[in-house]
Design an enzyme around this catalytic site. Structure first.
Site, PDB file in Angstrom:
ATOM      1  N   THR A  42       1.183  -1.641   0.885  1.00  0.00           N
ATOM      2  CA  THR A  42       0.248   0.082  -0.270  1.00  0.00           C
ATOM      3  C   THR A  42       0.508   1.267  -0.390  1.00  0.00           C
ATOM      4  OG1 THR A  42      -2.093  -1.523   1.625  1.00  0.00           O
ATOM      5  CG2 THR A  42      -1.803   1.263   1.311  1.00  0.00           C
ATOM      6  N   CYS A  43       2.007   1.359   0.714  1.00  0.00           N
ATOM      7  CA  CYS A  43       2.720   2.320   1.416  1.00  0.00           C
ATOM      8  C   CYS A  43       3.191   3.034  -0.400  1.00  0.00           C
ATOM      9  CB  CYS A  43       3.593   2.644   1.665  1.00  0.00           C
ATOM     10  SG  CYS A  43       4.838   3.561   2.119  1.00  0.00           S
ATOM     11  N   CYS A  48       1.090   6.080   0.588  1.00  0.00           N
ATOM     12  CA  CYS A  48       2.651   7.368   1.479  1.00  0.00           C
ATOM     13  C   CYS A  48       2.709   7.739   0.310  1.00  0.00           C
ATOM     14  CB  CYS A  48       2.930   6.405   2.419  1.00  0.00           C
ATOM     15  SG  CYS A  48       2.736   5.252   3.717  1.00  0.00           S
ATOM     16  N   LYS A  51       0.204   9.173  -2.455  1.00  0.00           N
ATOM     17  CA  LYS A  51      -0.673  10.207  -2.212  1.00  0.00           C
ATOM     18  C   LYS A  51       0.894  11.630  -1.438  1.00  0.00           C
ATOM     19  CE  LYS A  51       0.274  11.015   2.194  1.00  0.00           C
ATOM     20  NZ  LYS A  51      -0.528  10.555   3.860  1.00  0.00           N
ATOM     21  N   GLY A 175     -14.412  11.364   7.376  1.00  0.00           N
ATOM     22  CA  GLY A 175     -13.188  11.892   9.004  1.00  0.00           C
ATOM     23  C   GLY A 175     -12.539  12.011   9.090  1.00  0.00           C
ATOM     24  N   TYR A 177      -7.627  10.449   8.475  1.00  0.00           N
ATOM     25  CA  TYR A 177      -6.788  10.870   8.237  1.00  0.00           C
ATOM     26  C   TYR A 177      -6.870  10.550   5.657  1.00  0.00           C
ATOM     27  CZ  TYR A 177      -3.426   9.037  11.976  1.00  0.00           C
ATOM     28  OH  TYR A 177      -2.790   8.935  12.502  1.00  0.00           O
ATOM     29  N   GLU A 181      -6.558  14.245   4.115  1.00  0.00           N
ATOM     30  CA  GLU A 181      -5.994  14.230   2.793  1.00  0.00           C
ATOM     31  C   GLU A 181      -6.003  14.459   1.583  1.00  0.00           C
ATOM     32  OE1 GLU A 181      -2.353  12.439   5.056  1.00  0.00           O
ATOM     33  OE2 GLU A 181      -2.637  11.100   4.019  1.00  0.00           O
ATOM     34  N   ARG A 198     -19.715  10.932   9.669  1.00  0.00           N
ATOM     35  CA  ARG A 198     -20.534  10.626  10.261  1.00  0.00           C
ATOM     36  C   ARG A 198     -20.911  11.979  12.011  1.00  0.00           C
ATOM     37  NH1 ARG A 198     -20.551   5.195  11.425  1.00  0.00           N
ATOM     38  NH2 ARG A 198     -18.164   4.382  12.305  1.00  0.00           N
ATOM     39  N   GLY A 261     -12.328   4.161   6.626  1.00  0.00           N
ATOM     40  CA  GLY A 261     -11.259   2.997   7.000  1.00  0.00           C
ATOM     41  C   GLY A 261     -11.108   1.858   6.292  1.00  0.00           C
ATOM     42  N   THR A 310       3.349   2.542   8.147  1.00  0.00           N
ATOM     43  CA  THR A 310       3.679   1.668   7.619  1.00  0.00           C
ATOM     44  C   THR A 310       5.241   1.821   8.161  1.00  0.00           C
ATOM     45  OG1 THR A 310       3.443   2.850   5.607  1.00  0.00           O
ATOM     46  CG2 THR A 310       5.549   1.976   5.277  1.00  0.00           C
ATOM     47  N   HIS A 435      16.307  30.847  14.574  1.00  0.00           N
ATOM     48  CA  HIS A 435      15.187  32.065  14.523  1.00  0.00           C
ATOM     49  C   HIS A 435      16.042  32.968  13.205  1.00  0.00           C
ATOM     50  CE1 HIS A 435      12.744  35.800  15.366  1.00  0.00           C
ATOM     51  NE2 HIS A 435      14.137  36.296  14.529  1.00  0.00           N
ATOM     52  N   GLU A 440      10.590  27.300  16.556  1.00  0.00           N
ATOM     53  CA  GLU A 440      11.609  27.636  18.025  1.00  0.00           C
ATOM     54  C   GLU A 440       9.854  28.003  18.764  1.00  0.00           C
ATOM     55  OE1 GLU A 440      12.929  31.769  17.849  1.00  0.00           O
ATOM     56  OE2 GLU A 440      11.851  32.185  15.691  1.00  0.00           O
TER      57      GLU A 440
HETATM   58  P1  NDP Z   1      -9.563   5.979   9.361  1.00  0.00           P
HETATM   59  O1  NDP Z   1      -9.814   5.266  10.447  1.00  0.00           O
HETATM   60  O2  NDP Z   1      -8.990   7.046   9.815  1.00  0.00           O
HETATM   61  O3  NDP Z   1     -11.317   6.791   9.616  1.00  0.00           O
HETATM   62  C1  NDP Z   1     -12.033   6.354   8.411  1.00  0.00           C
HETATM   63  C2  NDP Z   1     -13.357   7.503   8.715  1.00  0.00           C
HETATM   64  O4  NDP Z   1     -14.709   7.117   8.408  1.00  0.00           O
HETATM   65  C3  NDP Z   1     -13.693   7.651  10.310  1.00  0.00           C
HETATM   66  O5  NDP Z   1     -13.777   8.758  10.101  1.00  0.00           O
HETATM   67  C4  NDP Z   1     -15.382   6.664  10.535  1.00  0.00           C
HETATM   68  O6  NDP Z   1     -15.771   7.965  11.394  1.00  0.00           O
HETATM   69  C5  NDP Z   1     -15.771   7.223   8.844  1.00  0.00           C
HETATM   70  N1  NDP Z   1     -15.893   5.858   9.106  1.00  0.00           N
HETATM   71  C6  NDP Z   1     -15.623   4.708   9.641  1.00  0.00           C
HETATM   72  N2  NDP Z   1     -17.170   3.564   8.936  1.00  0.00           N
HETATM   73  C7  NDP Z   1     -18.164   4.652   8.279  1.00  0.00           C
HETATM   74  C8  NDP Z   1     -19.673   4.215   8.238  1.00  0.00           C
HETATM   75  N3  NDP Z   1     -19.827   3.043   8.067  1.00  0.00           N
HETATM   76  N4  NDP Z   1     -19.985   5.678   7.322  1.00  0.00           N
HETATM   77  C9  NDP Z   1     -19.513   6.788   7.319  1.00  0.00           C
HETATM   78  N5  NDP Z   1     -18.190   7.276   7.971  1.00  0.00           N
HETATM   79  C10 NDP Z   1     -17.615   6.105   8.697  1.00  0.00           C
HETATM   80  O7  NDP Z   1      -8.999   5.820   7.868  1.00  0.00           O
HETATM   81  P2  NDP Z   1      -8.977   6.106   6.694  1.00  0.00           P
HETATM   82  O8  NDP Z   1      -9.185   5.269   5.536  1.00  0.00           O
HETATM   83  O9  NDP Z   1      -8.625   7.704   6.368  1.00  0.00           O
HETATM   84  O10 NDP Z   1      -7.078   5.453   6.624  1.00  0.00           O
HETATM   85  C11 NDP Z   1      -7.353   4.371   7.151  1.00  0.00           C
HETATM   86  C12 NDP Z   1      -5.551   3.926   7.896  1.00  0.00           C
HETATM   87  O11 NDP Z   1      -4.854   4.279   7.076  1.00  0.00           O
HETATM   88  C13 NDP Z   1      -5.357   5.391   8.936  1.00  0.00           C
HETATM   89  O12 NDP Z   1      -6.424   5.080  10.593  1.00  0.00           O
HETATM   90  C14 NDP Z   1      -4.649   5.280   9.382  1.00  0.00           C
HETATM   91  O13 NDP Z   1      -3.507   4.502  10.414  1.00  0.00           O
HETATM   92  C15 NDP Z   1      -3.725   4.987   7.726  1.00  0.00           C
HETATM   93  N6  NDP Z   1      -3.248   6.256   7.278  1.00  0.00           N
HETATM   94  C16 NDP Z   1      -2.257   6.851   7.617  1.00  0.00           C
HETATM   95  C17 NDP Z   1      -1.778   8.573   6.960  1.00  0.00           C
HETATM   96  C18 NDP Z   1      -1.170   8.837   7.040  1.00  0.00           C
HETATM   97  O14 NDP Z   1      -0.074   8.558   8.582  1.00  0.00           O
HETATM   98  N7  NDP Z   1      -0.834  10.451   7.073  1.00  0.00           N
HETATM   99  C19 NDP Z   1      -2.220   8.530   5.831  1.00  0.00           C
HETATM  100  C20 NDP Z   1      -3.573   7.168   5.636  1.00  0.00           C
HETATM  101  C21 NDP Z   1      -4.224   6.591   5.845  1.00  0.00           C
HETATM  102  P3  NDP Z   1     -15.633   7.499  13.075  1.00  0.00           P
HETATM  103  O15 NDP Z   1     -14.675   8.432  13.587  1.00  0.00           O
HETATM  104  O16 NDP Z   1     -17.104   8.053  13.363  1.00  0.00           O
HETATM  105  O17 NDP Z   1     -15.344   6.150  13.631  1.00  0.00           O
END
Ligand code: NDP
Length: 450
Positions: A42-43, A48, A51, A175, A177, A181, A198, A261, A310, A435, A440
């Site tokens: 994936t990375c 990563c 992206k 909502g 990561y 992004e 949600r 997710g 990762t 600075h 800082e």
């Molecule tokens: P996240 O777990 O970060 O976020 C999932 C979001 O989807 C949450 O806001 C969640 O809401 C919402 N959600 C989950 N199920 C539903 C549903 N059935 N209906 C509507 N909304 C829903 O997952 P991502 O997919 O954004 O990323 C996956 C993982 O990948 C991250 O957790 C992270 O570990 C990794 N990642 C890391 C990055 C980095 O290091 N920069 C970049 C991208 C990914 P709620 O909060 O209510 O559960």
């Protein structure tokens, strides 16, 4: 003694699997790795790396806008998505080749194909059947999309890296990561972007100040955010889509992306039949040595759905191989893992949020600053930087650092070392700043609360 074909058979050539395979081979183990899709996982392919390349592309919009304040005139700047994707693909292919090259150099046998586990020591892959003393599952995860009417119209982050063209409008559901992004990237590249989440705030698990600050910053840039917003159904409407919300409202958009997710890649290769224990989400259950309930089968990285980052998968691969083949117990320290969200502005954090610190410590001190970065005095950009430090009052130790602003991940990476070393607020204060920088501010923070 049973004579196996390999000492270690690694399933999945992503970050964790490849690190484990190379290290084990370099320790003298006979190692094979199988990959069904692309080397680097994936990375490298769908996460990563590509992206971050899109993030760089997106940041040019701000740079061009800022340039005038610094005396530059830029005429006719234009953006071409297919060029970006072609260039990105070239870099991804280069990295795939690097991964394969390192495995070959380490004398790891490579199989291209889907693995089927036949028993606790035997795999079938690419028409071959191999035995191994140990099998390591490092198969990662895959975007999760809930079952809703119109699911077939939904794209995920996987698809975003190979779109033929950018949509004019997009609705991003989620909502976390990935939602945040991609919203930043697409908005900067000119896509009319709406986040539908949600919950009442973005980025669950991050400090509340960061979450509030981010929503304001994203909205200032023109990203529409609908909180407490759930999608009921999606229907095609010509070239566009009607997104019907649970509250009865409808949105019309050109693309619907779900970032809700990820699910562990644990199904369809024989784990259930062998009796390898999975949790309700399909994550492979492992002990502190990455061992499943079948002693010859191990798992690490996103397929265990613990800390899905990762560098954590890589650290887990190293810890496992060191304990199995180098007789060195160097367990991964899961405390204070720094993390970043590459939205615009960047976010980075390490340690406890204020809320978590209040649960774990009797007295905490909060230090915080919000300021206009020097660059924005001439760029005209209406965007501040936020920094926050959480300190254990009794010991003075810094237990949480949070930042929203340019280069936050680059800054927090260094701060994380200091924090893990047990740095106190007094030590930060006695450190001379560089600075003029944003960083800082971390050595001159003023207390705002307890
Ligand atoms: P996240 O777990 O970060 O976020 C999932 C979001 O989807 C949450 O806001 C969640 O809401 C919402 N959600 C989950 N199920 C539903 C549903 N059935 N209906 C509507 N909304 C829903 O997952 P991502 O997919 O954004 O990323 C996956 C993982 O990948 C991250 O957790 C992270 O570990 C990794 N990642 C890391 C990055 C980095 O290091 N920069 C970049 C991208 C990914 P709620 O909060 O209510 O559960």
């Amino acid at each position: 003694m049973t004579d196996y074909d390999y000492d270690l058979f690694v399933v999945g050539a992503g970050s964790g699997g490849v690190r484990a395979a190379n290290l084990a081979a370099n320790q003298g183990a006979r190692v094979a790795v199988a990959e069904v899709r692309h080397f680097g996982g994936t990375c490298v392919n769908l996460g990563c790396v590509p992206k971050k390349l899109l993030v760089y592309a997106a940041q040019f919009k701000d740079d061009f806008a800022a340039a005038a304040g610094f005396g530059w005139t830029l005429d006719n700047a234009s953006f071409d998505w297919p060029s970006l994707i072609a260039n990105k693909n070239r870099e991804v292919e280069r990295l795939q080749a690097v991964y394969q090259h390192h495995l070959q150099q380490s004398r790891v046998t490579i199989f291209n194909g889907k693995v089927q586990l036949l028993d606790a020591h035997t795999v079938a892959v690419a028409g071959a059947q191999c035995t191994a003393k140990r099998i390591l599952l490092a198969t990662g995860g895959w975007p999760f999309v809930p079952d809703i009417a119109g699911k077939e119209y939904i794209v995920t982050s996987n698809d975003m890296f190979s779109l033929d063209k950018l949509p004019e409008r997009i609705v991003i559901v989620g909502g976390g990561y990935i939602a945040v992004e991609f919203a930043s990237i697409l908005n900067s590249l000119g896509v009319d972007t709406t986040i539908c989440h949600r919950e009442p705030k973005l980025l669950a698990g991050f400090d509340e100040d960061i979450r509030d600050f981010l929503a304001t910053a994203l909205r200032k840039q023109g990203i529409k955010i609908l909180f407490d917003c759930d999608v009921q159904s999606i229907a095609a409407a010509g070239d566009a889509y009607n997104v019907r919300l649970l509250n009865g409202n409808t949105m019309v958009t050109d693309l619907v992306m779900y970032a809700t997710g990820r699910t562990p890649n644990s199904r369809g290769f024989g784990l259930e039949q062998l009796g390898v224990a999975l949790d309700d989400n399909g994550a492979i259950i492992v002990d502190s040595h990455y061992q499943t309930n079948l002693p010859s089968i191990y798992a690490l990285g996103d397929v265990t759905d613990r800390v899905n980052l990762t560098p954590v998968a890589i650290a887990e691969g190293e810890a496992l191989v060191n304990s199995l083949y180098a007789m060195q117990q160097r367990p991964v320290d899961y405390a204070n893992i720094p993390t970043a969200v590459f939205c615009q502005p960047n976010i980075a954090s390490v340690g406890l949020t204020e809320a978590k610190a209040r649960q774990q410590y009797t007295d905490i001190d909060i230090y915080k600053t919000e300021f206009k970065p020097l660059k924005n005095t001439l760029s005209g950009k209406d965007e501040n930087t936020l920094m926050k430090m959480v300190v254990d009052h009794a010991t003075g130790k810094v237990i949480g650092l949070h930042m929203v602003g340019a280069d936050a991940p680059e800054i927090i990476q260094g701060m994380a070392v200091a924090m893990r070393a047990g740095a106190t607020k007094a030590l930060f204060d006695s450190t001379i700043g560089i600075h003029p920088t944003a960083a800082e501010e971390f050595v001159t923070l003023q207390q705002v609360g307890t």
